[in-house]
Design a protein around this motif. Sequence first.
Motif, PDB file in Angstrom:
ATOM      1  N   GLY A 427      17.727   9.605  -9.285  1.00 29.44           N
ATOM      2  CA  GLY A 427      17.590  11.045  -9.127  1.00 29.44           C
ATOM      3  C   GLY A 427      17.784  11.468  -7.695  1.00 29.44           C
ATOM      4  N   ARG A 428      18.445  12.638  -7.471  1.00 26.48           N
ATOM      5  CA  ARG A 428      18.736  13.099  -6.124  1.00 26.48           C
ATOM      6  C   ARG A 428      17.659  14.023  -5.578  1.00 26.48           C
ATOM      7  NH1 ARG A 428      25.239  14.489  -6.311  1.00 26.48           N
ATOM      8  NH2 ARG A 428      25.909  12.433  -7.032  1.00 26.48           N
ATOM      9  N   ARG A 429      16.764  14.480  -6.437  1.00 28.60           N
ATOM     10  CA  ARG A 429      15.780  15.458  -5.983  1.00 28.60           C
ATOM     11  C   ARG A 429      14.374  14.876  -5.945  1.00 28.60           C
ATOM     12  NH1 ARG A 429      16.451  20.353 -10.005  1.00 28.60           N
ATOM     13  NH2 ARG A 429      14.611  21.004  -8.821  1.00 28.60           N
ATOM     14  N   LEU A 430      14.248  13.573  -6.093  1.00 30.03           N
ATOM     15  CA  LEU A 430      12.926  12.974  -6.204  1.00 30.03           C
ATOM     16  C   LEU A 430      12.649  12.077  -5.012  1.00 30.03           C
ATOM     17  CD1 LEU A 430      13.004  12.017  -9.969  1.00 30.03           C
ATOM     18  CD2 LEU A 430      12.166  14.110  -8.924  1.00 30.03           C
ATOM     19  N   GLY A 431      11.398  12.138  -4.586  1.00 26.26           N
ATOM     20  CA  GLY A 431      10.969  11.222  -3.546  1.00 26.26           C
ATOM     21  C   GLY A 431      10.279  10.008  -4.118  1.00 26.26           C
ATOM     22  N   GLY A 432       9.560  10.145  -5.213  1.00 26.61           N
ATOM     23  CA  GLY A 432       8.861   9.042  -5.857  1.00 26.61           C
ATOM     24  C   GLY A 432       8.281   9.487  -7.185  1.00 26.61           C
ATOM     25  N   ALA A 433       9.107   9.651  -8.169  1.00 30.21           N
ATOM     26  CA  ALA A 433       8.665  10.108  -9.489  1.00 30.21           C
ATOM     27  C   ALA A 433       8.506   8.913 -10.409  1.00 30.21           C
ATOM     28  CB  ALA A 433       9.666  11.100 -10.070  1.00 30.21           C
ATOM     29  N   ASP A 434       7.501   9.010 -11.266  1.00 33.72           N
ATOM     30  CA  ASP A 434       7.203   7.932 -12.215  1.00 33.72           C
ATOM     31  C   ASP A 434       7.194   8.502 -13.628  1.00 33.72           C
ATOM     32  OD1 ASP A 434       6.861   6.144 -10.127  1.00 33.72           O
ATOM     33  OD2 ASP A 434       4.749   6.692  -9.903  1.00 33.72           O
ATOM     34  N   LEU A 435       7.503   7.631 -14.584  1.00 31.19           N
ATOM     35  CA  LEU A 435       7.520   7.991 -16.001  1.00 31.19           C
ATOM     36  C   LEU A 435       6.708   6.946 -16.762  1.00 31.19           C
ATOM     37  CD1 LEU A 435       8.722   9.906 -18.196  1.00 31.19           C
ATOM     38  CD2 LEU A 435      10.586   8.253 -18.454  1.00 31.19           C
ATOM     39  N   MET A 436       5.756   7.407 -17.585  1.00 28.69           N
ATOM     40  CA  MET A 436       4.930   6.510 -18.393  1.00 28.69           C
ATOM     41  C   MET A 436       5.619   6.302 -19.735  1.00 28.69           C
ATOM     42  SD  MET A 436       0.952   6.852 -19.637  1.00 28.69           S
ATOM     43  CE  MET A 436       0.310   6.547 -18.000  1.00 28.69           C
ATOM     44  N   VAL A 437       6.017   5.059 -19.989  1.00 26.76           N
ATOM     45  CA  VAL A 437       6.804   4.702 -21.174  1.00 26.76           C
ATOM     46  C   VAL A 437       6.240   3.416 -21.749  1.00 26.76           C
ATOM     47  CG1 VAL A 437       9.109   4.181 -22.061  1.00 26.76           C
ATOM     48  CG2 VAL A 437       8.845   5.802 -20.195  1.00 26.76           C
ATOM     49  N   ALA A 438       6.382   3.268 -23.079  1.00 26.98           N
ATOM     50  CA  ALA A 438       6.066   2.018 -23.769  1.00 26.98           C
ATOM     51  C   ALA A 438       7.192   1.727 -24.741  1.00 26.98           C
ATOM     52  CB  ALA A 438       4.735   2.117 -24.509  1.00 26.98           C
ATOM     53  N   THR A 439       7.671   0.502 -24.749  1.00 27.79           N
ATOM     54  CA  THR A 439       8.725   0.065 -25.667  1.00 27.79           C
ATOM     55  C   THR A 439       8.259  -1.196 -26.374  1.00 27.79           C
ATOM     56  OG1 THR A 439       9.811  -1.244 -23.941  1.00 27.79           O
ATOM     57  CG2 THR A 439      10.539   1.044 -24.214  1.00 27.79           C
ATOM     58  N   TRP A 440       8.521  -1.255 -27.656  1.00 26.43           N
ATOM     59  CA  TRP A 440       8.175  -2.439 -28.424  1.00 26.43           C
ATOM     60  C   TRP A 440       9.035  -2.512 -29.665  1.00 26.43           C
ATOM     61  CZ3 TRP A 440       5.398   2.029 -28.564  1.00 26.43           C
ATOM     62  CH2 TRP A 440       5.099   2.572 -29.808  1.00 26.43           C
ATOM     63  N   ALA A 441       9.086  -3.691 -30.255  1.00 28.15           N
ATOM     64  CA  ALA A 441       9.832  -3.930 -31.497  1.00 28.15           C
ATOM     65  C   ALA A 441       8.837  -4.069 -32.630  1.00 28.15           C
ATOM     66  CB  ALA A 441      10.687  -5.199 -31.380  1.00 28.15           C
ATOM     67  N   GLY A 442       9.039  -3.297 -33.693  1.00 29.00           N
ATOM     68  CA  GLY A 442       8.141  -3.315 -34.841  1.00 29.00           C
ATOM     69  C   GLY A 442       8.896  -3.056 -36.125  1.00 29.00           C
ATOM     70  N   THR A 443       8.142  -2.728 -37.158  1.00 28.68           N
ATOM     71  CA  THR A 443       8.708  -2.462 -38.477  1.00 28.68           C
ATOM     72  C   THR A 443       8.205  -1.107 -38.960  1.00 28.68           C
ATOM     73  OG1 THR A 443       6.894  -3.580 -39.632  1.00 28.68           O
ATOM     74  CG2 THR A 443       8.777  -4.928 -38.987  1.00 28.68           C
ATOM     75  N   GLN A 444       8.568  -0.776 -40.217  1.00 28.78           N
ATOM     76  CA  GLN A 444       8.116   0.492 -40.773  1.00 28.78           C
ATOM     77  C   GLN A 444       6.624   0.495 -41.060  1.00 28.78           C
ATOM     78  OE1 GLN A 444       9.718  -1.807 -42.394  1.00 28.78           O
ATOM     79  NE2 GLN A 444       9.303  -1.830 -44.590  1.00 28.78           N
ATOM     80  N   ALA A 445       5.968  -0.672 -40.957  1.00 27.95           N
ATOM     81  CA  ALA A 445       4.523  -0.723 -41.143  1.00 27.95           C
ATOM     82  C   ALA A 445       3.763  -0.290 -39.907  1.00 27.95           C
ATOM     83  CB  ALA A 445       4.097  -2.149 -41.535  1.00 27.95           C
ATOM     84  N   ASP A 446       4.439  -0.040 -38.811  1.00 28.25           N
ATOM     85  CA  ASP A 446       3.780   0.403 -37.591  1.00 28.25           C
ATOM     86  C   ASP A 446       3.197   1.797 -37.805  1.00 28.25           C
ATOM     87  OD1 ASP A 446       3.419   1.407 -34.801  1.00 28.25           O
ATOM     88  OD2 ASP A 446       4.253  -0.557 -34.336  1.00 28.25           O
ATOM     89  N   GLU A 447       1.981   2.039 -37.272  1.00 27.64           N
ATOM     90  CA  GLU A 447       1.348   3.347 -37.478  1.00 27.64           C
ATOM     91  C   GLU A 447       2.080   4.456 -36.758  1.00 27.64           C
ATOM     92  OE1 GLU A 447      -0.844   1.176 -34.155  1.00 27.64           O
ATOM     93  OE2 GLU A 447      -0.179   0.718 -36.190  1.00 27.64           O
ATOM     94  N   ALA A 448       2.897   4.122 -35.757  1.00 29.80           N
ATOM     95  CA  ALA A 448       3.663   5.149 -35.053  1.00 29.80           C
ATOM     96  C   ALA A 448       4.936   5.528 -35.776  1.00 29.80           C
ATOM     97  CB  ALA A 448       3.991   4.666 -33.639  1.00 29.80           C
ATOM     98  N   PHE A 449       5.269   4.827 -36.868  1.00 31.02           N
ATOM     99  CA  PHE A 449       6.544   5.072 -37.531  1.00 31.02           C
ATOM    100  C   PHE A 449       6.551   6.409 -38.266  1.00 31.02           C
ATOM    101  CE2 PHE A 449       9.335   4.627 -41.258  1.00 31.02           C
ATOM    102  CZ  PHE A 449      10.526   4.348 -40.628  1.00 31.02           C
ATOM    103  N   ALA A 450       5.417   6.821 -38.811  1.00 33.21           N
ATOM    104  CA  ALA A 450       5.395   8.021 -39.649  1.00 33.21           C
ATOM    105  C   ALA A 450       5.770   9.267 -38.862  1.00 33.21           C
ATOM    106  CB  ALA A 450       4.012   8.182 -40.284  1.00 33.21           C
ATOM    107  N   ASP A 451       5.250   9.408 -37.646  1.00 36.84           N
ATOM    108  CA  ASP A 451       5.494  10.611 -36.846  1.00 36.84           C
ATOM    109  C   ASP A 451       6.620  10.448 -35.845  1.00 36.84           C
ATOM    110  OD1 ASP A 451       3.382  11.817 -38.167  1.00 36.84           O
ATOM    111  OD2 ASP A 451       1.917  11.110 -36.688  1.00 36.84           O
ATOM    112  N   ALA A 452       7.314   9.338 -35.859  1.00 39.88           N
ATOM    113  CA  ALA A 452       8.360   9.098 -34.862  1.00 39.88           C
ATOM    114  C   ALA A 452       9.670   9.753 -35.289  1.00 39.88           C
ATOM    115  CB  ALA A 452       8.565   7.590 -34.671  1.00 39.88           C
ATOM    116  N   TRP A 453      10.477  10.079 -34.280  1.00 35.14           N
ATOM    117  CA  TRP A 453      11.854  10.503 -34.528  1.00 35.14           C
ATOM    118  C   TRP A 453      12.652   9.281 -34.945  1.00 35.14           C
ATOM    119  CZ3 TRP A 453      16.402   8.770 -32.571  1.00 35.14           C
ATOM    120  CH2 TRP A 453      17.542   9.554 -32.772  1.00 35.14           C
TER     121      TRP A 453
END
Length: 1070
Positions: A427-453
């Motif tokens: 980024g050209r306009r940032l001095g020190g920006a952070d983003l909180m992200v989580a990535t993982w591999a799962g299946t349709q049994a994951d509780e986050a699957f129902a509301d996910a895009w």
Amino acid sequence: MAATARKLIVEVVEARNLVPKDGTGTSSPYARADFDGQRRKTRTVARDLNPAWNEALEFDFPPAGVDPVAGEPLEVTVLHDLRIGPTRRNNFLGRVRLDARQFVRKGEEALIYFPLEKNKGLFNFNWVRGDIGLKVYYVDVPLAPPEPEPEASVAPPDATVAEAAAPPPPPPDATATASADEPPKAEELVDAAPAPQPEPAEASAGDGATTEKPSEADSEPATLAPEDAQVMTAEAVAASEEKPPEEEPVLSPPPLPTPTLMPRQVSMPVRQLEPTPTLMPRQVSMPVRQLAPPPPQLEEPMVQSKHDLVDRMPYLFVRVVRARGLPAGAHPHVRVAAGGHHASTREARRGAFFEWDQTFAFVRDPATDSPGPTLEVSVWDLPPDADVSIADDRHFLGGLCFDTADVHARDPPDGPLATQWYRLEGGRRLGGADLMVATWAGTQADEAFADAWKADSPAATTATAAAAATSRAKVYVSPKLWLLRLTVIEAQDTLTAPPPRDAGIAVRATLGSQALKTRTTPVARNGGPAWNEDLLFVAAEPFTDDDCLVISLEVRHGKEAFPVGSASISLATVERRVDDRKVASKWLDLLPSDEAAMRVGKRAAMHMHGGRLHVRVCLDGGYNVADEPSYACSDFRPSARQLWSPPLGVVELGIIGCKGLLPMRAADGKGCTDAYAVAKYGPKWARTRTIADSYDPAWNEQYTWPVYDPCTVLTVGVFDDPLPLQPSEGGGKDAAAVACSRPMGKVRIRLSTLERGRAYRGLYPLIMMLPTGAKRMGDVELAIRFSTSGSMLDVLHAYGRPLLPAMHHQRPIPLVNREALRLAAVRISAAHLARSAEPPLRREVSTWMLDAAEPRGFSMRKFRANWNRAVAALSWVTDAARWVEDTRSWRNPTATAMAHAVLVLLAWHPDLVVPTLTLHAAAVGVWKYRRRPRAPAAHPCVRASMAEAPDREELDEEFDTIPSARPPDVVRARYDRARMVGVRLQQTVGDVATQAERLQALVSWRDPRATGLFVALCVLVAMVLYMVPMKMVAVVAGFYYLRHPMFRNRMPAPVINFFRRLPSMSERIM
């Protein structure tokens, strides 16, 4: 929101027909209720076998985290008070045990009479009879707000030590323990005896022989809050005396902590507001109950799906939580791209951070290296629907890049993956920006699957997660339906002037879209009109003050109706019942209607009286208000929850996917199908997510339902999800037709055809009956398993119970009202489901699943199909008749000779007839076991429906609306054909009537010679049977019937000729 505590209220109303216990033909009963270690009792009614208490007993629910269904049930015991009527027999009069599933919320309770039962025991020979009327419900009581913490005064260390070392108060007097073992006080009894007598030793050893009163701890003013006061029985008082003095609550605020008091044991107040860090390592006494336990869930526990019936679908999950360090004036959104798919979050919520907290799911396929080697997450200062491919670099705020091969794999038993802060780069306009992200591999049994895009949903084309809500999976629950019964008895003072000569009076009742009318009664000269007629409606919970039943009285003269007055009744005030008892009737004052005010004027209407109407209104909870057809019903339970029986097991359904679906509409010059499935069983509906533009969609979703009756049907339908209408498209009929979900077929599976614990998986055809004929729309792959929670005897016992609740047999619903009530229930359920949150279950989907989409008229195809069904079901009769004729014709001499031997054996031993028939039926069942169906039968069956080669004219008549929309010449041709069918039916009915009249003519003396001959033959046969043994007559008659054809005549028998010559009434019909 204020904290609440749930209380269980048990209203003990009365008991009927109890067993006498005092030796004089009466009893002095009182009721004792036990729940979760708490005991309450009513007063004693002296010398009455039909006591009435009308007392409400209150109990505390178990604390949070304790399932009330798994705990001890509510037990109400009726006992005889030995102080009033001493007896050497056991004072036990009966008991009732209620499961927590039968508790309802306040407002839904009803008076129910439960039969009293014996105690379960091997040597229990008590005689128990009668029943007890109870009202059991729970209510949430708001808790008092916590008292503000007083300011702590600084005291010298020596004063603090002196206060902590002060001796505790003395223990309670020992007389409190002895008082708990005493019988109820004399002033609490009705018509108590003059002097109490001691209880015999035998009674104290019996079941519930001792009568105790609540402990003194319940009546003394307690320093604790009401929700913290513990209910103590006689057994618990002795234990309470042994408590150390440190556990008694201290009313004054605790002293300031000092280093010298840290290892001491001090008593803390029960209501601890804010414990200080210095008090954490101390040993303090904790309260037994929580102050504000959350309301427990009283629904039956649902078995969590394990996704073991469906295939595992690997997904790559990306959760974007928040960002920091971004420019203050920015309007950022996050764009996630992987494997050619990209999605965008909504615009960030401003606070301490830029918040999104959205999850994205991308399909992983190791065989095709999907979703690619890298995962890109970028932040843009643009609207979410902007095209970033042509955006300027100054709007790019930074990004991240992940290697998909290094993503951590997570299974559902594992906890959620922790999010991490990542520094944005580029980024050209940032001095020190952070983003909180989580990535993982799962299946349709994951509780986050129902509301996910999801990348395979129609919302993926818009690339925004906000649009994913319209296509996600969801579970719906139908509203609880009640049967509202309005009994119109009579009316008084209805007319102030004499009506016309041929006028009549009727009552019209309206509830929502339902309107019913009583019969029209002529105006009586000497009194008011009387009807005594029931009007039945369908009402849905919850009932509010706005839900009203409007009753109007109208005078009908010819085709005109003049409303005289009307009144309304709020459904929230209507009494509920679960049996056939009569509720109290009421008189309603009818106010002048608007039409009457318009005719006579408002000023005259103010002095106008519409009369009085005598009615009886109640909500019948003992009926099953079904919205499904009888052949596909999935729930036979009554409306009242108190009458529900425990579930027998669960049914698990895995909706795997579809194969070879046909295109349902055109988009961008090609056919496409956005398919989703809907499953319905009982009040629960399950909708899968929508998969965009796929003829072979794979859902792999699993759902679970509790089963209360094995003879029920599970319905699964497949639909095409329409594209949402854009504001520029406008409205109209064409737009509404495009926006409707189009059905593609449904499958029905009867649970009684499934073996217990076995999983079935297979393809079922999706067949639609269209105006052009039956069309196969594709196949749906399902996996189903029916598991029982109890033994096999419980399931077999369900086959002997009535299919419908008891009220359907005690007071049946008229046959003419059943279909109208079902259609009203369908409309109410469909309207309720259509108002659900995104995505709603569309009205056309629910009505089509319930077979109420559109009324169809006469169908010649269905008439022939039903005729073939009847012929196939009675084919064993024709086969038996053919076998008898072959035996009688001596086509197989060996079989005919064996038939003669069996005839002689059964004639000489008639007691073997019934065992022989039952053994033959068992042999047929065993023989056909090897040809039993290995899987649930496919639905529907094209051959059984006579849809293989239907006639186009018949199909056009079947799909024609009512009234007909065809040209007059087509309607005339169909009418002539219907007349021809009517002529055949007329002839058939005439032939049946002729044979019945000839049978009556045997003794009617219409033909004197025929009747005289019949009487003489009857006398002769009687004399022969008196002299000849019946065994011989049976053998001779059988041998005569099985005689060889060479001894027979081809002409009809004389008996048949005699019967055909008898007269009938055919010649008298014009």
